[in-house]
Structures are given as C-alpha cells and as structure tokens.
Design a protein around this motif. Structure first.
Motif, short mmCIF file in Angstrom:
data_model
loop_
_atom_site.label_atom_id
_atom_site.label_comp_id
_atom_site.label_asym_id
_atom_site.label_seq_id
_atom_site.Cartn_x
_atom_site.Cartn_y
_atom_site.Cartn_z
N ASN A 134 -10.29 7.80 9.02
CA ASN A 134 -11.08 9.03 8.92
C ASN A 134 -12.05 8.99 7.74
O ASN A 134 -13.20 9.43 7.85
N GLU A 135 -11.59 8.48 6.60
CA GLU A 135 -12.41 8.45 5.39
C GLU A 135 -13.47 7.34 5.43
O GLU A 135 -14.62 7.55 5.03
N MET A 136 -13.08 6.16 5.90
CA MET A 136 -13.94 4.98 5.79
C MET A 136 -14.72 4.66 7.07
O MET A 136 -15.65 3.86 7.05
N ILE A 144 -1.41 6.35 6.19
CA ILE A 144 -2.43 5.52 5.52
C ILE A 144 -3.47 5.05 6.53
O ILE A 144 -4.68 5.16 6.29
N GLU A 145 -3.01 4.52 7.65
CA GLU A 145 -3.93 3.99 8.65
C GLU A 145 -4.83 5.07 9.22
O GLU A 145 -6.04 4.87 9.41
N LEU A 158 0.83 -1.21 0.00
CA LEU A 158 0.00 0.00 0.00
C LEU A 158 0.87 1.26 0.00
O LEU A 158 0.53 2.24 -0.67
N THR A 159 1.96 1.26 0.74
CA THR A 159 2.84 2.44 0.77
C THR A 159 3.53 2.65 -0.58
O THR A 159 3.96 3.76 -0.90
N PRO A 195 1.95 8.09 -2.02
CA PRO A 195 3.04 8.75 -1.30
C PRO A 195 2.68 9.06 0.16
O PRO A 195 2.66 10.21 0.59
N LEU A 196 2.37 8.00 0.91
CA LEU A 196 2.00 8.15 2.31
C LEU A 196 2.73 7.11 3.14
O LEU A 196 2.99 5.99 2.67
#
Length: 382
Positions: free
Chosen positions: A318-320, A312-313, A301-302, A306-307
């Motif tokens: 926050n989004e999901m 990412i976590e 995933l990384t 670019p995170l």
C-alpha cells in the motif's frame, strides 16, 4: 602533429573527466599537442586577439566553451570547432552534448520510486542542456500526475545574485513539503543547499536534492552531501579524440555530436529519505536499503516492527506501490547496474556484491528490465 587549442574551464569535474578521456586517446595515437589559452589573454586582447593567436599557433582544432568565445568569432577561424555547453547547439560546428532528456527522466524515476508527490526543478536560464533536463524531468512527472514546480536563474556576479537569491529563497520556502528537487547541475544544487541551511529547511526531510555531474568537491562541501547523476564524460572525451582524428583526415568534414550518457546516481545523504508516512514501513525500507546485499528473511523484518508477516506485506504494498520482494529486487538491480558501469569488477563479483546468488536468474531479470544482457550493457557505457 595535431594541435588542439582548449578554450574551456577545467575547474569542474565534468570538464576534467572529458579532457582525461581526450588526452588518453592522444597519448595512444602520439603526436598531439594541447594548449589552454588563459582567460586573461582574452580579457586583455579580446576575441580578435584569441583568433590571431590561434592562427599564429596554427591550431588544427578548437574546443570552446560558451563563456570564452562567441560563435561569430569562431567562424572566422575556418577550422573544425567543438562546442561545450553553449546556450544552443551551433549548427555549423560539432557539439559535445548529452542525453539531457534522459538525465531528467532518470531523476524523475528516482524520486517517483521514493514515493514523492511534489517535484521541482531549478534550472540555468537560456541553456539547452538545462531546458532539456527539465523537459525530461517534467514529462515523467506528468505521467503520474505529480505536482511540478519550476524556477530558473543565471550565472550572476555577486551584485546581480543578491536579487535572484531572494527570489530563489522565496520560491524554496513556498514549495509544499516534502518536495523532490532536481537541480540542473551540482553548482545549482549547492545554491539550494546553502539557502536551505540559512532558512532552517531540512535536507533530506523537507527537501530531497539531486544534482548532475557528480562533482565530488561540490557535492561533499554541502551539508548534507548532495546525490548526483554520474555522466560518462571520460568515455565521451576518448570518443571526442577519435572523432577529431577522423575529422582531420576528411577533406570536407561534417559537424556531428558527441553524446555524453548518464550512468547512474551516486547516492549521498541529500536523497536518503523515502516519502513514506507509515513509520513501521519506513523503518523496514531503511533496513532494506542497508542490507539488500545480504539474504533477507521475513523473520528479520517482523523482529524490527510490531507487525505480522501478512501485515508487513500488505502495508508495504500500500505504501510503496510494489511488493516487498520486488522492492528488494529493484535495490539489487540498481546497485548491480551502478557497479557494472562505474567499476571494472567481474560480473560474477558484481552479482555477489549486489546480493544475488543465481547467475542465470540475474541475466534473465536484467534483460527483462534493461532490454539487453549485462555484458552488452557494460560495453555500451564503458
């Protein structure tokens, strides 16, 4: 010999699966005879002519649909009648019905997981199965305080449809975008798809579209193809055969209902989007959707975005609204449940195909979510 007069339209996939299950039961028992009276017979001879024919043929059972015979005429036959898709359930007849509220709730939960805030329902006016699907859908949306919109129409001829088509078009254009639309069945879903195409409304970017019945011909005629709730119609047809047999053996049979349950959702391109604003998290979501059945490492995933791992976590939660790990588990359980109820694969094969590698952990997780073991769940729906 058991004689079954069929007064239903078998052009839909739901009706064909229902009749498939019924015929399977009849073939196992033997000595059953079916006859589907052509629609033109009623057009020529009227409902009284249909009654006279049924009496002359000495039908033991009738399976009827709302657009073929009125309840008043069916009462005159004085034999057991099974109703499919009438506007209301006939209290003195047996009904082929379904968990309509559950179907609506399933649709709402599906869209809520995809982080939508705007929800709409397109229904068939005057029918209990459409009204209750809307009720189950709206009820779940109210729990999260989502925005809910509603429109309904009828099955019109071409001339009548011209006016309602314009109203539906105006409604679709006026809806806030993006919006998740649940149509009462696949025939109504493809109406939305066609109007969106004419008005350059993008599915699934602006409208996510979901139907019911999983009629593969209708769903795949749409561009893009329409996702749809799968119904256990074949099992319902087999159960219908068993209940017909029981009914004819009783001296004073009482009306009952055959309930067709929703099995899951056949995913197609009309619902492939998530309502996620962060482009990096959206890219990760799409990657997980395609690769949930493999061993996913955070390094993969990384390398996509670019995170850092921590970013990412945090952003994903926050989004999901759930952790990255829980999201992957949900995808796997969703696929596991789908294969469990729609295939004859062994449970060990399904575990492997769903990305799990721990047999006991899957059973524990499944029981926690579904309230029963995978074996018990499969027996309930197959």
């Amino acid at each position: 010999m058991i004689k079954v007069l069929v007064l239903i339209d078998y052009s839909t996939e739901f009706s064909r699966h229902l009749l498939d299950g019924l015929i399977q039961y009849a073939q196992e028992m033997g000595q059953w005879s079916f006859y589907r009276l052509p629609v033109y017979y009623k057009n020529i001879h009227g409902e009284e002519g249909v009654i006279a024919w049924a009496q002359k043929w000495e039908a033991n059972i009738i399976i009827a649909q709302w657009n073929y015979m009125s309840l008043e005429s069916l009462r005159k036959l004085q034999i057991p009648v099974f109703l499919q898709n009438y506007k209301e359930e006939g209290k003195c007849f047996s009904n082929i019905t379904g968990d309509y509220i559950g179907m609506g709730a399933m649709a709402a939960k599906f869209f809520i997981q995809r982080r939508y805030n705007n929800f709409a329902f397109y229904g068939n006016k005057g029918f209990i199965w459409s009204r209750e699907r809307a009720e189950g859908y709206r009820s779940e949306i109210e729990k999260i305080k989502g925005n809910y919109y509603y429109f309904e129409s009828e099955d019109f001829n071409d001339k009548q449809w011209e006016h309602t088509h314009t109203q539906l078009e105006d409604w679709l254009i006026s809806l806030p975008k993006p919006v998740a639309i649940f149509a009462c069945d696949d025939s109504f879903a493809i109406q939305i798809s066609e109007i969106c195409k004419l008005n350059n409304i993008n599915i699934p970017k602006e409208i996510a579209l979901l139907g019911v019945d999983n009629d593969r011909l209708i769903c795949n005629l749409s561009d893009p193809p329409i996702s749809s709730i799968i119904l256990d119609a074949e099992k319902g047809g087999f159960e219908l055969g068993r209940k017909i047999h029981e009914t004819l053996q009783e001296n004073n049979p009482k009306p009952f209902s055959i309930c067709i349950n929703p099995l899951g959702i056949e995913l197609r391109k009309s619902t492939e989007n998530y309502n996620v604003k962060d482009k990096y998290i959206l890219e990760i979501v799409k990657y997980l959707q395609k690769n949930f059945d493999s061993a996913i490492k955070i390094d993969e995933l990384t390398s996509l975005v670019p995170l850092s791992r921590r970013s990412i976590e945090g952003k994903f939660k926050n989004e999901m609204g759930i952790s990255l790990y829980q999201f992957i588990l949900n995808l796997r359980i969703e696929h596991f449940t789908f294969l469990l109820t729609t295939t004859n694969l062994s449970i060990s094969d399904i575990i492997f195909k769903s990305g799990f590698n721990d047999y006991s952990n899957v059973f524990r997780l499944f029981r926690k979510i579904k309230g029963c073991t995978p074996v018990e769940y499969r027996k309930r729906f197959m």
